[in-house]
Design a protein around this motif. Sequence first.
Motif, PDB file in Angstrom:
ATOM      1  N   HIS A 125     -40.435 -90.664 -29.764  1.00  0.00           N
ATOM      2  CA  HIS A 125     -39.922 -90.326 -31.092  1.00  0.00           C
ATOM      3  C   HIS A 125     -38.448 -90.723 -31.241  1.00  0.00           C
ATOM      4  CE1 HIS A 125     -38.782 -86.525 -28.944  1.00  0.00           C
ATOM      5  NE2 HIS A 125     -37.719 -86.590 -29.724  1.00  0.00           N
ATOM      6  N   LEU A 126     -37.807 -91.095 -30.155  1.00  0.00           N
ATOM      7  CA  LEU A 126     -36.457 -91.664 -30.198  1.00  0.00           C
ATOM      8  C   LEU A 126     -36.492 -93.180 -30.028  1.00  0.00           C
ATOM      9  CD1 LEU A 126     -34.608 -89.052 -27.933  1.00  0.00           C
ATOM     10  CD2 LEU A 126     -34.703 -89.110 -30.437  1.00  0.00           C
ATOM     11  N   GLY A 127     -37.367 -93.661 -29.160  1.00  0.00           N
ATOM     12  CA  GLY A 127     -37.439 -95.091 -28.881  1.00  0.00           C
ATOM     13  C   GLY A 127     -38.001 -95.904 -30.031  1.00  0.00           C
ATOM     14  N   LEU A 128     -39.040 -95.402 -30.699  1.00  0.00           N
ATOM     15  CA  LEU A 128     -39.635 -96.154 -31.801  1.00  0.00           C
ATOM     16  C   LEU A 128     -38.676 -96.328 -32.977  1.00  0.00           C
ATOM     17  CD1 LEU A 128     -43.254 -94.678 -31.631  1.00  0.00           C
ATOM     18  CD2 LEU A 128     -42.558 -97.012 -31.041  1.00  0.00           C
ATOM     19  N   PRO A 129     -37.962 -95.269 -33.413  1.00  0.00           N
ATOM     20  CA  PRO A 129     -36.966 -95.474 -34.476  1.00  0.00           C
ATOM     21  C   PRO A 129     -35.872 -96.463 -34.070  1.00  0.00           C
ATOM     22  CG  PRO A 129     -37.484 -93.151 -34.297  1.00  0.00           C
ATOM     23  CD  PRO A 129     -38.135 -93.831 -33.119  1.00  0.00           C
ATOM     24  N   ARG A 130     -35.509 -96.483 -32.790  1.00  0.00           N
ATOM     25  CA  ARG A 130     -34.519 -97.457 -32.329  1.00  0.00           C
ATOM     26  C   ARG A 130     -35.022 -98.879 -32.562  1.00  0.00           C
ATOM     27  NH1 ARG A 130     -31.847 -97.564 -26.312  1.00  0.00           N
ATOM     28  NH2 ARG A 130     -30.874 -95.677 -27.156  1.00  0.00           N
ATOM     29  N   LEU A 131     -36.306 -99.104 -32.275  1.00  0.00           N
ATOM     30  CA  LEU A 131     -36.876-100.429 -32.483  1.00  0.00           C
ATOM     31  C   LEU A 131     -36.912-100.775 -33.975  1.00  0.00           C
ATOM     32  CD1 LEU A 131     -39.848-100.449 -29.924  1.00  0.00           C
ATOM     33  CD2 LEU A 131     -37.498-101.256 -29.618  1.00  0.00           C
ATOM     34  N   ILE A 132     -37.184 -99.778 -34.805  1.00  0.00           N
ATOM     35  CA  ILE A 132     -37.170-100.007 -36.250  1.00  0.00           C
ATOM     36  C   ILE A 132     -35.775-100.428 -36.703  1.00  0.00           C
ATOM     37  CG2 ILE A 132     -37.390 -98.891 -38.516  1.00  0.00           C
ATOM     38  CD1 ILE A 132     -39.584 -97.123 -37.268  1.00  0.00           C
ATOM     39  N   GLU A 133     -34.754 -99.728 -36.210  1.00  0.00           N
ATOM     40  CA  GLU A 133     -33.368-100.064 -36.556  1.00  0.00           C
ATOM     41  C   GLU A 133     -32.997-101.460 -36.089  1.00  0.00           C
ATOM     42  OE1 GLU A 133     -31.004 -97.028 -34.806  1.00  0.00           O
ATOM     43  OE2 GLU A 133     -31.616 -95.474 -36.246  1.00  0.00           O
ATOM     44  N   GLN A 134     -33.556-101.878 -34.964  1.00  0.00           N
ATOM     45  CA  GLN A 134     -33.259-103.204 -34.422  1.00  0.00           C
ATOM     46  C   GLN A 134     -34.043-104.318 -35.115  1.00  0.00           C
ATOM     47  OE1 GLN A 134     -34.140-102.714 -30.248  1.00  0.00           O
ATOM     48  NE2 GLN A 134     -32.187-101.707 -29.794  1.00  0.00           N
ATOM     49  N   GLY A 135     -34.964-103.946 -35.992  1.00  0.00           N
ATOM     50  CA  GLY A 135     -35.753-104.944 -36.700  1.00  0.00           C
ATOM     51  C   GLY A 135     -36.865-105.554 -35.866  1.00  0.00           C
ATOM     52  N   VAL A 136     -37.275-104.865 -34.786  1.00  0.00           N
ATOM     53  CA  VAL A 136     -38.371-105.361 -33.956  1.00  0.00           C
ATOM     54  C   VAL A 136     -39.676-105.294 -34.747  1.00  0.00           C
ATOM     55  CG1 VAL A 136     -39.716-104.949 -31.850  1.00  0.00           C
ATOM     56  CG2 VAL A 136     -37.227-104.656 -31.828  1.00  0.00           C
ATOM     57  N   GLN A 137     -40.465-106.344 -34.683  1.00  0.00           N
ATOM     58  CA  GLN A 137     -41.762-106.379 -35.363  1.00  0.00           C
ATOM     59  C   GLN A 137     -42.850-106.750 -34.361  1.00  0.00           C
ATOM     60  OE1 GLN A 137     -41.062-109.021 -38.836  1.00  0.00           O
ATOM     61  NE2 GLN A 137     -41.328-107.183 -40.075  1.00  0.00           N
ATOM     62  N   PRO A 138     -43.364-105.764 -33.648  1.00  0.00           N
ATOM     63  CA  PRO A 138     -44.394-106.056 -32.645  1.00  0.00           C
ATOM     64  C   PRO A 138     -45.698-106.493 -33.302  1.00  0.00           C
ATOM     65  CG  PRO A 138     -44.133-103.696 -32.910  1.00  0.00           C
ATOM     66  CD  PRO A 138     -43.047-104.335 -33.714  1.00  0.00           C
ATOM     67  N   ASP A 139     -46.449-107.272 -32.570  1.00  0.00           N
ATOM     68  CA  ASP A 139     -47.770-107.702 -33.024  1.00  0.00           C
ATOM     69  C   ASP A 139     -48.860-106.759 -32.530  1.00  0.00           C
ATOM     70  OD1 ASP A 139     -46.850-110.379 -34.107  1.00  0.00           O
ATOM     71  OD2 ASP A 139     -46.202-110.523 -32.013  1.00  0.00           O
ATOM     72  N   LEU A 140     -48.534-105.989 -31.475  1.00  0.00           N
ATOM     73  CA  LEU A 140     -49.491-105.054 -30.893  1.00  0.00           C
ATOM     74  C   LEU A 140     -48.736-103.848 -30.359  1.00  0.00           C
ATOM     75  CD1 LEU A 140     -52.281-104.219 -29.660  1.00  0.00           C
ATOM     76  CD2 LEU A 140     -51.707-105.654 -27.687  1.00  0.00           C
ATOM     77  N   ILE A 141     -49.241-102.657 -30.669  1.00  0.00           N
ATOM     78  CA  ILE A 141     -48.675-101.415 -30.140  1.00  0.00           C
ATOM     79  C   ILE A 141     -49.795-100.650 -29.452  1.00  0.00           C
ATOM     80  CG2 ILE A 141     -47.519 -99.231 -30.663  1.00  0.00           C
ATOM     81  CD1 ILE A 141     -46.277-100.573 -33.096  1.00  0.00           C
ATOM     82  N   TYR A 142     -49.552-100.263 -28.197  1.00  0.00           N
ATOM     83  CA  TYR A 142     -50.553 -99.554 -27.393  1.00  0.00           C
ATOM     84  C   TYR A 142     -50.067 -98.125 -27.178  1.00  0.00           C
ATOM     85  CZ  TYR A 142     -54.164 -98.991 -23.808  1.00  0.00           C
ATOM     86  OH  TYR A 142     -55.261 -98.586 -23.083  1.00  0.00           O
ATOM     87  N   ILE A 143     -50.755 -97.166 -27.784  1.00  0.00           N
ATOM     88  CA  ILE A 143     -50.330 -95.760 -27.752  1.00  0.00           C
ATOM     89  C   ILE A 143     -51.048 -95.025 -26.622  1.00  0.00           C
ATOM     90  CG2 ILE A 143     -50.270 -93.580 -29.020  1.00  0.00           C
ATOM     91  CD1 ILE A 143     -50.040 -95.172 -31.611  1.00  0.00           C
ATOM     92  N   ASP A 144     -50.277 -94.608 -25.629  1.00  0.00           N
ATOM     93  CA  ASP A 144     -50.834 -93.890 -24.478  1.00  0.00           C
ATOM     94  C   ASP A 144     -49.773 -92.974 -23.885  1.00  0.00           C
ATOM     95  OD1 ASP A 144     -52.573 -93.067 -22.495  1.00  0.00           O
ATOM     96  OD2 ASP A 144     -52.196 -94.794 -21.205  1.00  0.00           O
ATOM     97  N   GLY A 145     -49.070 -92.258 -24.769  1.00  0.00           N
ATOM     98  CA  GLY A 145     -48.041 -91.329 -24.318  1.00  0.00           C
ATOM     99  C   GLY A 145     -48.586 -89.913 -24.269  1.00  0.00           C
ATOM    100  N   SER A 146     -47.815 -88.972 -24.780  1.00  0.00           N
ATOM    101  CA  SER A 146     -48.284 -87.595 -24.869  1.00  0.00           C
ATOM    102  C   SER A 146     -49.531 -87.543 -25.742  1.00  0.00           C
ATOM    103  CB  SER A 146     -47.201 -86.708 -25.494  1.00  0.00           C
ATOM    104  OG  SER A 146     -47.732 -85.448 -25.893  1.00  0.00           O
ATOM    105  N   HIS A 147     -50.516 -86.734 -25.324  1.00  0.00           N
ATOM    106  CA  HIS A 147     -51.767 -86.642 -26.069  1.00  0.00           C
ATOM    107  C   HIS A 147     -51.812 -85.422 -26.980  1.00  0.00           C
ATOM    108  CE1 HIS A 147     -52.844 -90.032 -23.876  1.00  0.00           C
ATOM    109  NE2 HIS A 147     -53.862 -89.612 -23.144  1.00  0.00           N
ATOM    110  N   ALA A 148     -50.686 -84.718 -27.137  1.00  0.00           N
ATOM    111  CA  ALA A 148     -50.618 -83.612 -28.088  1.00  0.00           C
ATOM    112  C   ALA A 148     -50.651 -84.174 -29.506  1.00  0.00           C
ATOM    113  CB  ALA A 148     -49.347 -82.798 -27.865  1.00  0.00           C
ATOM    114  N   PHE A 149     -51.325 -83.484 -30.409  1.00  0.00           N
ATOM    115  CA  PHE A 149     -51.535 -84.011 -31.758  1.00  0.00           C
ATOM    116  C   PHE A 149     -50.232 -84.428 -32.433  1.00  0.00           C
ATOM    117  CE2 PHE A 149     -51.543 -83.187 -36.343  1.00  0.00           C
ATOM    118  CZ  PHE A 149     -52.433 -84.171 -36.750  1.00  0.00           C
TER     119      PHE A 149
END
Length: 229
Positions: A125-149
């Motif tokens: 929740h801190l790293g993803l906004p950082r990437l947004i601020e940097q203008g990163v545009q990934p082609d694929l995102i693999y979600i396998d972090g915390s499994h809490a809703f």
Amino acid sequence: MTNVNVEHRSAGAAARAVLAEVCEAGTVEQPDGAKVRVTANISQPNVQALQRVIADRQPRTVVEIGMAHGVSTVTILQSLAEVPGGRLISIDPYIGWPTGREIALHQVQRAGLSDRHEHLHMFSHLGLPRLIEQGVQPDLIYIDGSHAFADVFVDFFFSDQLLKPGGVVAFNDAAWPDVFRVIRQVRKRADYRELDVGLPRVYRSRNPLYTLVKRLAGMSVYDRYFEKQ
């Protein structure tokens, strides 16, 4: 053959050797050379699906949330070795598990693909906004972090901000109840369509009644992939 192609082929072979060790022996190597049992990793069918998706889509930038022992990390990097300029950004805070981080990064080094890899040692929740601020545009995102809703929901929310149309988001451990709650919402969205990546629908459970419930709900145990429209 250029030096770049030779380097890619060599790195790909090293990465395949690391993955073979995991899949066949169920072990990973520590930085001191000792072998330890893999206790946190994606399954072999999910490894193969991830390889197929990257081979088909040729993503230049991939983001993964959660590294654990680095199995998904090396899988992605091994596939990206065939993509010119392909790179992986991994986000994992490794709170209370420094040996896990050491082992995962050691696998990347063994695979010879550290130059294509960036590790953000922080919560998603801190790293993803950082990437947004940097203008990163990934082609694929693999979600396998915390499994809490709440965490899966936030991971998808920010992933949606990062992805442009045609980008893909994947969920590991898709049958976990909290993960599936998010998947169920994604399936309802008109701007996402689920992809067939060659994984069977499997609903197994120790409890026959729960297996039936999972089948009726569509809670397959394997990864689920969605393309943003």
